[in-house]
Design an enzyme around this catalytic site. Sequence first.
Site, mmCIF file in Angstrom:
data_model
loop_
_atom_site.group_PDB
_atom_site.id
_atom_site.type_symbol
_atom_site.label_atom_id
_atom_site.label_comp_id
_atom_site.label_asym_id
_atom_site.label_seq_id
_atom_site.Cartn_x
_atom_site.Cartn_y
_atom_site.Cartn_z
ATOM 1 N N HIS A 28 0.850 -1.191 0.000
ATOM 2 C CA HIS A 28 0.000 0.000 0.000
ATOM 3 C C HIS A 28 0.890 1.246 0.000
ATOM 4 O O HIS A 28 1.301 1.722 1.063
ATOM 5 C CB HIS A 28 -0.904 0.006 1.232
ATOM 6 C CG HIS A 28 -1.828 -1.168 1.312
ATOM 7 N ND1 HIS A 28 -1.395 -2.437 1.625
ATOM 8 C CD2 HIS A 28 -3.176 -1.248 1.125
ATOM 9 C CE1 HIS A 28 -2.433 -3.259 1.630
ATOM 10 N NE2 HIS A 28 -3.515 -2.568 1.330
ATOM 11 N N HIS A 262 -3.851 3.440 -3.365
ATOM 12 C CA HIS A 262 -4.072 2.892 -2.020
ATOM 13 C C HIS A 262 -3.462 1.514 -1.818
ATOM 14 O O HIS A 262 -2.602 1.330 -0.963
ATOM 15 C CB HIS A 262 -5.567 2.816 -1.707
ATOM 16 C CG HIS A 262 -5.857 2.178 -0.380
ATOM 17 N ND1 HIS A 262 -5.850 2.891 0.807
ATOM 18 C CD2 HIS A 262 -6.104 0.892 -0.034
ATOM 19 C CE1 HIS A 262 -6.097 2.073 1.806
ATOM 20 N NE2 HIS A 262 -6.253 0.855 1.319
ATOM 21 N N GLU A 409 -18.211 -2.909 23.891
ATOM 22 C CA GLU A 409 -17.478 -4.172 24.033
ATOM 23 C C GLU A 409 -16.213 -4.225 23.172
ATOM 24 O O GLU A 409 -15.161 -4.678 23.626
ATOM 25 C CB GLU A 409 -18.388 -5.363 23.690
ATOM 26 C CG GLU A 409 -19.510 -5.591 24.667
ATOM 27 C CD GLU A 409 -20.783 -4.833 24.330
ATOM 28 O OE1 GLU A 409 -21.803 -5.049 25.009
ATOM 29 O OE2 GLU A 409 -20.744 -4.013 23.377
ATOM 30 N N HIS A 471 -30.061 -13.801 23.509
ATOM 31 C CA HIS A 471 -29.049 -13.703 24.562
ATOM 32 C C HIS A 471 -28.505 -15.069 24.985
ATOM 33 O O HIS A 471 -27.716 -15.148 25.923
ATOM 34 C CB HIS A 471 -29.626 -12.984 25.788
ATOM 35 C CG HIS A 471 -29.715 -11.500 25.615
ATOM 36 N ND1 HIS A 471 -30.400 -10.914 24.575
ATOM 37 C CD2 HIS A 471 -29.187 -10.472 26.340
ATOM 38 C CE1 HIS A 471 -30.313 -9.603 24.681
ATOM 39 N NE2 HIS A 471 -29.571 -9.303 25.736
#
Length: 657
Positions: A28, A262, A409, A471
């Site tokens: 890159h 890129h 999280e 859950h």
Amino acid sequence: MNKKGLDAAALSIRSLSMDAIQKAKSGHPGMPLGCAELGAALYGELLNHNPEHPTWINRDRFVLSAGHASMLVYSLLHLCGYDLSLEDIKNFRQLGSKCPGHPEVGVTAGVDASTGPLGQGISMAVGMAMAETMLAAKFNTANHKIIDHYTYAICGEGCLMEGISHEMGSLAGHLKLGKLIVYYDQNEVSIDGPTNITFTEDIGKRFESYGWQVLKGSMYNYDDIFNLTEKAKANTEQPTLIMLKSEIGHGAPLVAGKSSAHGAPIGEEGVKEAKKFLGLNPDEYFYVSPDAYKYFADQKARWTSNYNNWKADFDAWAKENPELKKEFDAAMEDKPIAPIEGLPTYTTADKLATRVASGNAMQAIAKAYPQLVGGSADLEGSNGCKLKSEGYYGPDNRSGRNIHFGIREFAMAAACNGMLLHGGLRTFCATFMIFADYMKSAIRLGAMMNLPSIYVFTHDSIYVGEDGPTHQPIETLNSLRTIPGVQVLRPGDAEETTEAWKMAVETTDHPVCLILGRQGLGVYEKADSDWKNTIKCGAYIAKDCSGTPDITILATGSEVSLSIDAAKLGEAKGKKIRVVSVLDRELFESQDDVLQAKIIGGAKRVMTIEAGIRSGWEVFATNKNDIISIDRFGVSAPANKAGEFFGFTPEKIAERF
């Protein structure tokens, strides 16, 4: 500011990057070409570092969050004099190279974090900045600041598009991490084209709303880079985002400003045109300006002086503070300051959830490991993970060992990786097991970096009950087991939970997941009198029978108690049944055949019981019908009713004997 030296360094970065990527036919080039001036300024004058001491605890940390631009940092490490030769750079992206495709901790001296999955680098930088404040609060004294450094990162649009950047930005702003400085390579180009095809928000306003200081300038103006960085350092109450307008592929006319710069080599013709444009010989490869080498060689005296001054201050601090020094050494070596004492004890009359037993064990372990810090993603009470005698970390209390991560999280896991990479801390983080999937990429990256994160995952099965299938983590346990290098421990009762915590905190080279239940479980008598040692091989005999068993049941977690109760019903029907508690299935599977056979006991029939998918148990079960599992999503019902629905009752299991 030595502009001549900086320009020579930037020119050399472009030269090395183009040639290495072209030779590898992979890489890159866009950001190394576009950010060469920033890289030169950082490594030449802004970073407090020392190539002769690449792991110095008080060095400034640098994270290349846009890890695909690895040739930027490899070029700089070589120029600075780290253990990275020109031959290493010529071997870019090849097997066994010190210059892998993306930066990797432990492979290349001077690389502070393995990066590439976008957004995680800046999030690990947040963890590093948190660690700096924690260790400074713990070890600095009125006379000596032995921990006093900055954390820098470079990111691009890709990092800021990823959702983790929102989690990270919000958390860092709330925590007022004033020594965190992030440079945004604002080239406004991504793989598919200009970023405005998908990305049109006002990044500056976004970060200002998070509580960051936002500064703007040009990537190609050294005065901007230095002055804005000084302004960032002057603001001790806010992290800083420095937005630098840039051009992807800068200096390579055939690709500059284009998405083609890129993620692919710019081609032989593109390289020749770039070299002509930059004033280089098109037929000379891996050119480094002598002025660049001289510029960085001239910095060596300053780097050495900074390190020696710190070392003298550190030695004086150590002499004045012998007890702090003892704790410092233990923290840096990730060892306890004293043997673990006061661990909870239980009897067979006790009944409690393993998540509760986990919280009990943590209290004693935290006393022996004062470097243990962590918290929950807004589930502290449910996870049972509060260190009760400790305060909460925040802008007004850098000494707190409990961390409120909020409902973030992914950022929580990445920040813990950053704290571990910084050194001097041991981390745990907690949430419901179903949300481990939000964290999976960070867990995986932590495993690659051999980081000993402790993940406390509670509410581990259908026994979550009324919360229902959204859950109830049917497949999650096995998905964690499939990540190389991640150890997964699912204890069956309170006593096993204590041993699991000891195993986790004594582990120093890989992540450990503690899989814990919500429902109360009785403490069972262990048939193996030496079970605390045997369990370290992954499994032990929890309930035995006389002679060779007709059936051996391998079970984990809450299903161990279930299996013991079912075995008693089977014995009433004349069956000889052994129950083995499998704390760590993969560890037990890795044992030699002799040890496995001893624990399984020569049974003609081996059954497995786990409230999750069957995958992986085929190794042990006699046949597929002897794998008692749940291979569909759960149901919304009280825990015992959910168990009955899926046949997880002693009576239903005994019918299979």
